[in-house]
Design a protein around this motif. Structure first.
Motif, mmCIF file in Angstrom:
data_model
loop_
_atom_site.group_PDB
_atom_site.id
_atom_site.type_symbol
_atom_site.label_atom_id
_atom_site.label_comp_id
_atom_site.label_asym_id
_atom_site.label_seq_id
_atom_site.Cartn_x
_atom_site.Cartn_y
_atom_site.Cartn_z
ATOM 1 N N THR A 127 -5.076 6.629 5.092
ATOM 2 C CA THR A 127 -3.966 7.258 4.561
ATOM 3 C C THR A 127 -2.809 6.219 4.534
ATOM 4 N N VAL A 128 -2.415 5.609 5.549
ATOM 5 C CA VAL A 128 -1.359 4.683 5.742
ATOM 6 C C VAL A 128 -1.613 3.669 4.927
ATOM 7 N N ALA A 129 -2.677 2.953 4.653
ATOM 8 C CA ALA A 129 -2.972 1.977 3.974
ATOM 9 C C ALA A 129 -2.788 2.101 2.331
ATOM 10 N N GLY A 130 -3.123 3.457 1.876
ATOM 11 C CA GLY A 130 -3.004 3.824 0.738
ATOM 12 C C GLY A 130 -1.726 4.357 0.068
ATOM 13 N N THR A 131 -0.903 4.604 0.955
ATOM 14 C CA THR A 131 0.314 4.908 0.817
ATOM 15 C C THR A 131 1.523 3.876 -0.049
ATOM 16 N N THR A 132 2.149 4.509 -1.119
ATOM 17 C CA THR A 132 2.927 3.770 -2.053
ATOM 18 C C THR A 132 4.234 4.024 -1.324
ATOM 19 N N ILE A 133 5.017 2.976 -1.262
ATOM 20 C CA ILE A 133 6.348 3.119 -0.786
ATOM 21 C C ILE A 133 7.417 2.507 -1.752
ATOM 22 N N THR A 134 8.443 3.331 -2.011
ATOM 23 C CA THR A 134 9.473 3.055 -3.044
ATOM 24 C C THR A 134 10.869 3.277 -2.258
#
Length: 476
Positions: free
Chosen positions: A216-223
């Motif tokens: 979940t952490v690895a697949g999260t997109t941060i903007t």
């Protein structure tokens, strides 16, 4: 280019050549294995201005379309030869989840379809399940988009059953997107590092993404957003550990003075709603005032220590960054409090700095340095103090200095004084000790003596030398 919807399982591809002269030109077609393709039409060249335009249209069977990764169009002309590769139009597929009431829905979104025909298959733990026929619509670009909505049993969803959306289009290899319930995600947006503001003249903000599930952490997109607009520059990402990621945004000080709000968003793969954290910054209306105070020895918690207090007062709430230094050494952190509103309506921030008594006795100079939201200068606003200054709070020469005295001596002579006599004495003392600023150090012992006398008689005293005039303030 793809020339439209296939008819009778036949696809049409076009190739256009422009800006050539004379008009004679020859088109040739091959597939990705370099095998020649002959089912094409070459139209007569058309003059446009001083040059010509040529067009060729290739017909490809569904079988040939599925086997070839791309198609190559070559143009031969007396002026030379050119080749272009025509790729199959890739489709964009995203799989999202959204709760509606007590039910979970999965939506498979397909974009950039070259033709209307598209097949969507749903799978539950790799086994095909019945799903609705996709809805297809025309995009403004001329391409098509499609969507398919699947209703999911809450029990299966909570048990983290995997669901897949399989998309097939124009004979290409299928595009597969998979989703399942993910663990909660936390987002922490840390304010700028005070040291970075001082040493590097830039604001550095860290956005920390953490969760119990590594995928979940690895697949999260941060903007990031700054003042409501997307931010894409000066962003660096690092891994804190397998269960967290850190995204760092850097803003130079000149731009930072105009920043009012910073937002960090983290959206898990397959989810519509992101987790958002933001920080608002208040720049204030004008620069704050800065003063340094020596805490009385009896109020110091640890024997052998000297405590200095830097007081920053502003008429309006604003962001303040405070650091300390001894003589010309590097900046050090103090213990800085959050802004507090005073009874007068101002806002104050205090920073406490504790030093060893022997350093204070050694006449080291201690400086409180302040940067605030309105200031885009690289140099901070500084106020210094040392024992040899007799607790004088230094400011610019034009502004003079302030000397604060406090004492807890019992009021032995309180009954001898009245309000009227107090003002008379203050007036006489002002006439006696009026002098130029260069004599401040000479007069300091006398001023302290008089201040202590007034404290014994009245309560407390504050002395200010401003524009060569000594002002005594007493507080009952």
């Amino acid at each position: 280019m793809n020339c439209g919807t296939p008819t009778n399982d036949i696809y049409s591809i076009g190739c256009v050549a422009t800006g050539f002269s004379p008009s004679s030109i020859t088109f040739k077609w091959t597939d990705s294995s370099e095998s020649p393709l002959t089912d094409f039409v070459q139209y007569p060249s058309v003059q446009s201005g001083g040059a010509y335009i040529g067009v060729s249209q290739l017909r490809v069977s569904k079988n040939e379309w599925g086997k070839s990764e791309y198609f190559r169009c070559s143009v031969e002309h007396p002026g030379g030869k050119k080749t272009t590769v025509i790729n199959k139009q890739p489709v964009s597929v995203s799989l999202l989840s959204a709760p509606i009431g007590n039910t979970q829905y999965l939506m498979c979104m397909i974009e950039d379809l070259a033709v209307v025909e598209v097949t969507v298959t749903w799978k539950k733990n790799d086994k095909e399940v019945e799903g609705p026929t996709p809805t297809v619509g025309l995009q403004p670009s001329g391409l098509y988009s499609a969507s398919s909505l699947l209703k999911v049993n809450n029990t299966d969803w909570n048990n983290k059953v995997k669901y897949s959306c399989v998309v097939q289009h124009q004979g290409q290899n299928p595009t597969i997107k998979t989703i399942s319930k993910t663990e909660p995600l936390t987002v922490t947006l840390n304010p700028p590092s005070v040291k970075k503001v001082f040493l590097d003249n830039q604001a550095v903000l860290d956005c920390v993404i953490a969760g119990t599930d590594q995928n979940t952490v690895a697949g999260t997109t941060i903007t990031w957003q700054v003042n409501g607009k997307d931010e894409t520059e000066k962003i660096v990402e690092s891994k804190d550990n397998l269960n967290s990621r850190v995204s760092t945004l850097t803003i130079d000080q000149t731009r930072w003075t105009n920043v009012n709000k910073v937002q960090c968003s983290a959206k898990k793969s397959g989810e519509v709603t992101p987790v958002i954290q933001d920080i608002s910054f208040t720049k204030g209306s004008r620069a704050p005032s800065v003063s340094v105070h020596l805490l009385p020895e009896e109020d110091t918690k640890k024997e052998g220590d000297v405590t200095l207090v830097c007081l920053v007062v502003s008429p309006s709430l604003c962001d303040v960054y405070i650091m300390w230094k001894e003589d010309r050494s590097e900046y050090q952190d103090g213990v800085t409090s959050p802004p507090q509103k005073t009874p007068e309506g101002n806002y104050s921030v205090t920073s406490v700095f504790t030093i060893k008594k022997n350093k204070w006795e050694g006449n080291s100079v201690f400086t409180c340095a302040v940067k605030h939201g309105l200031d885009n200068n690289t140099a901070p606003q500084e106020r210094s103090v040392s024992k040899s200054m007799a607790n004088i709070l230094l400011t610019e020469p034009e502004a003079g200095f302030a000397l604060s005295c406090t004492d807890n001596v019992e009021d032995e002579f309180g009954s001898l004084w009245s309000t009227t006599s107090s003002f008379i004495i203050l007036f006489l003392l002002s006439l006696t000790y009026s002098t130029v600023l260069s004599l401040v150090k000479v007069l300091t012992p006398l001023i302290l003596r008089d201040c202590r006398l007034l404290m014994k008689a009245i309560g407390s005293c504050k002395v200010t030398i401003l524009n060569k005039i000594i002002i005594y303030e007493v507080f009952n």
